[in-house]
Design a protein around this motif. Structure first.
Motif, PDB file in Angstrom:
ATOM      1  N   ASP A 175       4.771  61.057 112.020  1.00  0.00           N
ATOM      2  CA  ASP A 175       3.648  61.635 111.281  1.00  0.00           C
ATOM      3  C   ASP A 175       2.517  62.027 112.224  1.00  0.00           C
ATOM      4  OD1 ASP A 175       2.976  59.106 112.040  1.00  0.00           O
ATOM      5  OD2 ASP A 175       2.058  58.510 110.130  1.00  0.00           O
ATOM      6  N   LEU A 191       1.340  64.950 113.379  1.00  0.00           N
ATOM      7  CA  LEU A 191       0.455  66.016 112.915  1.00  0.00           C
ATOM      8  C   LEU A 191       1.149  66.794 111.803  1.00  0.00           C
ATOM      9  CD1 LEU A 191      -2.408  67.019 113.819  1.00  0.00           C
ATOM     10  CD2 LEU A 191      -1.217  68.905 114.949  1.00  0.00           C
ATOM     11  N   THR A 192       0.415  67.020 110.713  1.00  0.00           N
ATOM     12  CA  THR A 192       0.929  67.829 109.611  1.00  0.00           C
ATOM     13  C   THR A 192       0.074  69.070 109.471  1.00  0.00           C
ATOM     14  OG1 THR A 192       1.784  65.908 108.422  1.00  0.00           O
ATOM     15  CG2 THR A 192       1.423  67.915 107.142  1.00  0.00           C
ATOM     16  N   TRP A 237      -2.243  65.438 105.289  1.00  0.00           N
ATOM     17  CA  TRP A 237      -2.581  66.779 105.744  1.00  0.00           C
ATOM     18  C   TRP A 237      -3.609  66.681 106.866  1.00  0.00           C
ATOM     19  CZ3 TRP A 237      -3.184  70.856 101.246  1.00  0.00           C
ATOM     20  CH2 TRP A 237      -1.962  70.958 100.563  1.00  0.00           C
ATOM     21  N   ASP A 238      -3.387  67.434 107.927  1.00  0.00           N
ATOM     22  CA  ASP A 238      -4.304  67.394 109.065  1.00  0.00           C
ATOM     23  C   ASP A 238      -4.994  68.743 109.294  1.00  0.00           C
ATOM     24  OD1 ASP A 238      -3.745  64.638 109.892  1.00  0.00           O
ATOM     25  OD2 ASP A 238      -1.757  65.394 110.424  1.00  0.00           O
ATOM     26  N   VAL A 239      -4.210  69.787 109.576  1.00  0.00           N
ATOM     27  CA  VAL A 239      -4.765  71.108 109.866  1.00  0.00           C
ATOM     28  C   VAL A 239      -4.276  72.075 108.796  1.00  0.00           C
ATOM     29  CG1 VAL A 239      -5.018  72.929 111.595  1.00  0.00           C
ATOM     30  CG2 VAL A 239      -4.672  70.563 112.322  1.00  0.00           C
ATOM     31  N   ILE A 261      -9.715  71.621 109.347  1.00  0.00           N
ATOM     32  CA  ILE A 261      -9.180  70.266 109.496  1.00  0.00           C
ATOM     33  C   ILE A 261      -9.560  69.454 108.261  1.00  0.00           C
ATOM     34  CG2 ILE A 261      -9.215  68.153 110.878  1.00  0.00           C
ATOM     35  CD1 ILE A 261      -9.948  69.897 113.304  1.00  0.00           C
ATOM     36  N   THR A 295      -8.259  63.441 107.743  1.00  0.00           N
ATOM     37  CA  THR A 295      -7.149  63.427 108.681  1.00  0.00           C
ATOM     38  C   THR A 295      -7.073  62.097 109.422  1.00  0.00           C
ATOM     39  OG1 THR A 295      -6.234  64.462 110.674  1.00  0.00           O
ATOM     40  CG2 THR A 295      -8.615  64.544 110.406  1.00  0.00           C
ATOM     41  N   ASP A 296      -5.856  61.651 109.659  1.00  0.00           N
ATOM     42  CA  ASP A 296      -5.644  60.439 110.453  1.00  0.00           C
ATOM     43  C   ASP A 296      -5.523  60.753 111.936  1.00  0.00           C
ATOM     44  OD1 ASP A 296      -5.621  58.747 108.225  1.00  0.00           O
ATOM     45  OD2 ASP A 296      -3.486  59.132 107.859  1.00  0.00           O
ATOM     46  N   ALA A 297      -5.537  62.062 112.272  1.00  0.00           N
ATOM     47  CA  ALA A 297      -5.348  62.456 113.674  1.00  0.00           C
ATOM     48  C   ALA A 297      -6.383  63.496 114.073  1.00  0.00           C
ATOM     49  CB  ALA A 297      -3.927  63.001 113.862  1.00  0.00           C
ATOM     50  N   PRO A 298      -7.667  63.168 114.036  1.00  0.00           N
ATOM     51  CA  PRO A 298      -8.700  64.177 114.301  1.00  0.00           C
ATOM     52  C   PRO A 298      -8.637  64.768 115.704  1.00  0.00           C
ATOM     53  CG  PRO A 298      -9.659  61.971 114.212  1.00  0.00           C
ATOM     54  CD  PRO A 298      -8.253  61.843 113.720  1.00  0.00           C
ATOM     55  N   ALA A 323      -5.709  67.126 115.824  1.00  0.00           N
ATOM     56  CA  ALA A 323      -6.015  68.295 115.009  1.00  0.00           C
ATOM     57  C   ALA A 323      -6.936  69.247 115.760  1.00  0.00           C
ATOM     58  CB  ALA A 323      -6.648  67.865 113.689  1.00  0.00           C
TER      59      ALA A 323
END
Length: 353
Positions: free
Chosen positions: A21, A23-24, A73-75, A259, A263-266, A269
């Motif tokens: 998971d 990046l989405t 959802w990230d980007v 973004i 998001t869990d992955a700033p 992203a």
């Protein structure tokens, strides 16, 4: 985040084990997503070692708002006006553009620079196209011809929506491009636009799927059509249909990267957005599919589509060599008038339409 910081982040990503998971990315599907994956997403995944998943949505900000931005959802690939509304609703992560791009990079963006929630990534256009077989002599060359059923008789394919056609109606009435959205913000302007639409009411065949207008021209159901330049390009170049695009009156829309607020992955992203907004990346996408870059320095890098053998710069809606009138879709006007223009359009259609 400067370019040097991006490099350090990418190094850290490559060194770290990838997770399923990581990046989405949320996009639109179809040929556009295929080109996007080849030109933008796959190179980023290869460079960083991240696992990147792509999911498809309908492009509306309401898809983010119905239950909050869907988890994971990230980007998100969005229209500029939809991103504007989503930003105001608190659905998007706010980032200082100066932290993402150097001053010279920010000055390179066109027609506008990144803001706190969105980074411009490509330009598409709503254009008029016609069936070359339908007109053996004089051909349509300007947006007024779409409304001239005496010189150019036959059905017109139009989206069952006020978007784009209202701008064309005012252009056909002689309103300068720079005054169109100001006039459409008034009751007088809307009445003028719908009065112009009355002149072709009986000649309109409606469409809802963006693929339909090109198909209508190819199979003879319409002689002219309002639609998106990429769809007409595909039908003309890949299917060899006798379709010509009229660039006059084109309404240029801007797609942006945004973004998700949760998001869990700033960091990942932001790194992706920087990668996607690099001129070389934009040029790769424009070489795959006819959507123009939103950075000036990308244009000289755009070459020939290898599958088709077609030089792509001539087919981009924001290519500097195109003549004729053009409007940049006013994201503020679209964001602020959604209910009004839809209501006025339904009233114009009437109960029997």
């Amino acid at each position: 985040m400067r370019r040097s910081d991006l490099v350090l982040l990418m190094v850290a990503m490559i060194a770290a084990p990838a997770r399923a998971d990581d990046l989405t990315i949320v996009s639109w599907g179809g040929a556009y997503e295929t080109a996007q994956n080849q030109a933008v997403i796959a190179p980023f995944a290869a460079e960083t070692g991240l696992d990147v998943e792509v999911v498809v949505y309908d492009g509306s900000w309401t898809a983010l708002a119905e239950r909050g931005v869907p988890e994971g959802w990230d980007v998100i690939d969005m229209l500029a006006d939809q991103a504007r509304v989503a930003c105001a609703q608190g659905l998007l992560l706010k980032t200082d553009p100066g932290a993402l791009f150097a001053p010279e990079a920010l000055a390179d963006f066109t027609p506008f620079a990144p803001d706190g929630c969105a980074v411009p990534q490509n330009a598409y256009a709503r254009v008029m196209a016609f069936d070359d077989r339908a007109f053996s002599g004089v051909k349509p060359t300007r947006i007024e011809d779409f409304f001239d059923t005496d010189r150019f008789p036959g059905p017109r394919a139009v989206q069952r929506s006020p978007d784009g056609i209202l701008e064309w109606a005012l252009l056909a009435e002689g309103v300068p491009p720079e005054q169109v959205y100001g006039l459409l913000s008034t009751d007088r302007g809307l009445r003028l636009a719908f009065r112009k639409l009355d002149t072709i009411r009986d000649d309109i065949v409606w469409w809802q799927d963006p693929a339909t207008p090109a198909e209508m021209l190819a199979d003879g159901r319409a002689v002219m059509a309002a639609g998106f330049n990429g769809r007409f390009f595909d039908m003309a170049q890949r299917e060899r249909a006798p379709i010509d695009i009229v660039w006059d009156g084109r309404v240029i829309g801007i797609e942006v990267w945004a973004i998700a607020a949760d998001t869990d992955a700033p960091d990942a992203a932001r790194a992706f957005v920087q990668h996607a907004a690099d001129p070389a990346t934009m040029a790769r996408l424009a070489t795959q599919i006819p959507y123009g870059p939103t950075r000036r320095s990308a244009f000289d890098r755009i070459g020939i589509n290898r599958d088709l053998g077609v030089p792509m710069r001539a087919h981009l809606p924001n290519a500097p060599q195109h003549v004729g009138r053009a409007l940049v879709r006013d994201s503020g006007w679209y964001a602020n008038t959604e209910d009004l223009r839809q209501r006025r359009f339904r009233d114009w259609l009437g109960d029997d339409d």
